[in-house]
Design an enzyme around this catalytic site. Structure first.
Site, PDB file in Angstrom:
ATOM      1  CG  ASP A 193      37.786  32.313  36.756  1.00 36.59           C
ATOM      2  OD1 ASP A 193      37.870  31.485  37.357  1.00 36.59           O
ATOM      3  OD2 ASP A 193      37.715  33.637  36.964  1.00 36.59           O
ATOM      4  CG  LEU A 194      31.909  33.436  39.615  1.00 33.61           C
ATOM      5  CD1 LEU A 194      31.650  33.008  40.863  1.00 33.61           C
ATOM      6  CD2 LEU A 194      30.678  34.550  39.273  1.00 33.61           C
ATOM      7  CG  ASP A 245      37.079  31.894  40.934  1.00 35.40           C
ATOM      8  OD1 ASP A 245      37.993  30.993  40.700  1.00 35.40           O
ATOM      9  OD2 ASP A 245      37.828  33.073  40.867  1.00 35.40           O
TER      10      ASP A 245
END
Length: 486
Positions: free
Chosen positions: A367-368, A410
């Site tokens: 996950d960004l 994301d």
């Protein structure tokens, strides 16, 4: 999955690809047909074929239920329309007569759960000229429940149909039509090949497929026994040959590589007594350029015993294949990053589950960090850029057998076949090592990823394995935030 955000640059790029594709493309919405079918099933209708026979007006009504969302430039050119509005206002003139028969078959395919359909028929230009077309539609991945996004391609095969019909005219007219036909035509003599196949039968060969597997050199010998009698002008143009002699002297450059396997199939069809067949394959021009072709092979009447006259029609379908490949790419890839999409990842997970888990399988969930802050502070173009940078890291960290996918705005996932939890942890370390390296090459916001991993356990689905990786990823994110506060 979260909605994919496409940059303005990418949106323009794919819009141009759609608008100027060399084949007629339509984006259509079948959702009203889906609702109509759902209503019929709720009423207890189980046989759509019978229902349409008893209610003939519903066929016309169903055609009206299709909404055209978009169409490209080639479509306007093909139908002689000046604008999209003009064509849409006269669809009844373009799709009429026998097309209703084909549309009935399309409806029955949808009713039975089919997601794609291919067929041939006749449309009409706005000037009333008939168009022989090959139609292919497909409900795109992610829209199987709503039918609100259907990609339709129409290939103009009028020239091919006209050439095929022209083969029955008089000898003089045939000569002219042969020379100037808009598709590649070959007259060939298979008598030597027929004699060789008869020799094999006399030697006791009963299964040619087995014989070719045991003696692959036979395929090459059979190719050498075919004698080309004549080719037309379109053939010389298609294969970029200066003249007939130049083409015939270099046939091994034209028919090579994978065409050898196709020719083996043709030999088996001949052995089994077929007098006509069609195939698709790849030929090459004398300049070395690959040509996707549709081959129509026909033994001419009166030569069933000696095979002395065979007509071969070769149509260049490279544009169609490129369009189909583009549609396949859109169905399996995320357009912003070039990684696989969630639908493809889930499809591969199902395939591995169907195989019975003969190997260790691990999953990574990434996950960004801080994407919303980047979007809020610098705009979505900056956010898209950092998403692409995350994809760059994943491509560098994983090999061809690994499946890296963007599964949300994301969020990313990597499916790792034949990978233990120890190997998965090493994969995480590879990613961690590459992130700082990536940050050194870009100014602005730093790339940061929270990562979790899990390995499949006995008795659980891969979806459950992915869920455990998701929990591990959130634990990693929480720990990283805690460390930042210290």
């Amino acid at each position: 999955p979260r909605k994919v955000t496409m940059s303005a640059e990418d949106e323009i790029h794919f819009r141009v690809l759609f608008d100027y594709a060399p084949i007629s493309l339509w984006e259509q919405d079948y959702s009203e047909i889906k609702r109509f079918f759902d209503g019929l099933r709720a009423q207890g209708v189980s046989d759509l074929d019978r229902y349409l026979t008893e209610n003939p007006g519903e066929l016309e009504a169903s055609m009206a239920r299709i909404k055209v969302v978009s169409l490209n430039q080639r479509t306007l050119e093909m139908f002689g329309a000046k604008s999209k509005d003009e064509l849409l206002a006269h669809l009844g003139d373009a799709f009429r007569d026998e097309m209703r028969i084909h549309f009935r078959d399309e409806l029955l395919t949808l009713w039975r759960g089919g997601l794609t359909w291919v067929g041939e028929g006749i449309n009409y230009t706005l000037q009333g000229e008939p168009l022989h077309i090959r139609l292919h539609w497909r409900i795109l991945p992610g829209h199987e429940q709503t039918w609100d996004c259907v990609m339709v391609s129409l290939e103009d095969i009028t020239a091919l149909k006209r050439a095929e019909a022209a083969l029955s005219v008089s000898e003089v007219r045939f000569r002219n039509l042969f020379d100037h036909a808009p598709i590649s035509l070959w007259e060939e003599d298979y008598a030597g090949l027929k004699g060789y196949l008869d020799e094999l039968r006399g030697q006791g060969v009963t299964d040619l497929q087995v014989h070719l597997a045991q003696h692959p050199e036979v395929v090459d010998r059979c190719m050498d026994l075919i004698r080309v009698l004549d080719v037309n002008q379109k053939t010389l143009t298609l294969f970029q040959a200066e003249n007939r002699d130049a083409l015939l002297a270099n046939l091994k450059l034209v028919f090579r590589d994978e065409m050898r396997a196709h020719f083996a199939g043709e030999l088996i069809d001949m052995w089994d007594g077929k007098n006509a067949y069609e195939r698709e394959g790849i030929n090459y021009s004398l300049a070395g350029e690959p040509l996707h072709v549709h081959i129509d092979w026909r033994l001419m009447p009166g030569h069933e015993q000696d095979f002395g006259w065979v007509l071969v029609a070769i149509q260049d379908i490279t544009a169609r294949k490129q369009a189909e490949e583009y549609l396949r790419y859109l169905g399996t890839h995320d357009v912003l990053t070039g990684l696989f999409n969630r639908a493809y990842l889930e499809e591969q997970m199902k395939k591995l589950e169907a195989g019975g888990f003969n190997e260790s399988i691990s999953l990574l969930l990434l996950d960004l960090d801080g994407l919303k802050a980047v979007n809020d502070q610098f705009g979505h173009l900056a956010g898209d850029n950092i998403i692409r940078r995350a994809a760059e890291v994943l491509r560098a960290a994983f090999g061809e057998t690994d499946i890296a996918a963007r599964i949300g705005g994301d969020e990313f996932a990597v499916l790792l076949p034949n990978t233990s939890i120890e190997d998965a942890q090493q994969a995480i370390e590879r990613v961690r090592t590459l992130i700082p390296l990536n940050n050194t090459y870009y100014q602005g916001s730093e790339l940061s990823l929270s990562i979790g991993a899990s390995t499949h356990e006995a008795g659980e689905t891969l979806e459950k394995t992915l869920s455990r990786a998701d929990k591990a990823m959130y634990a990693d994110k929480a720990a990283r935030r805690k460390n930042l506060r210290k």
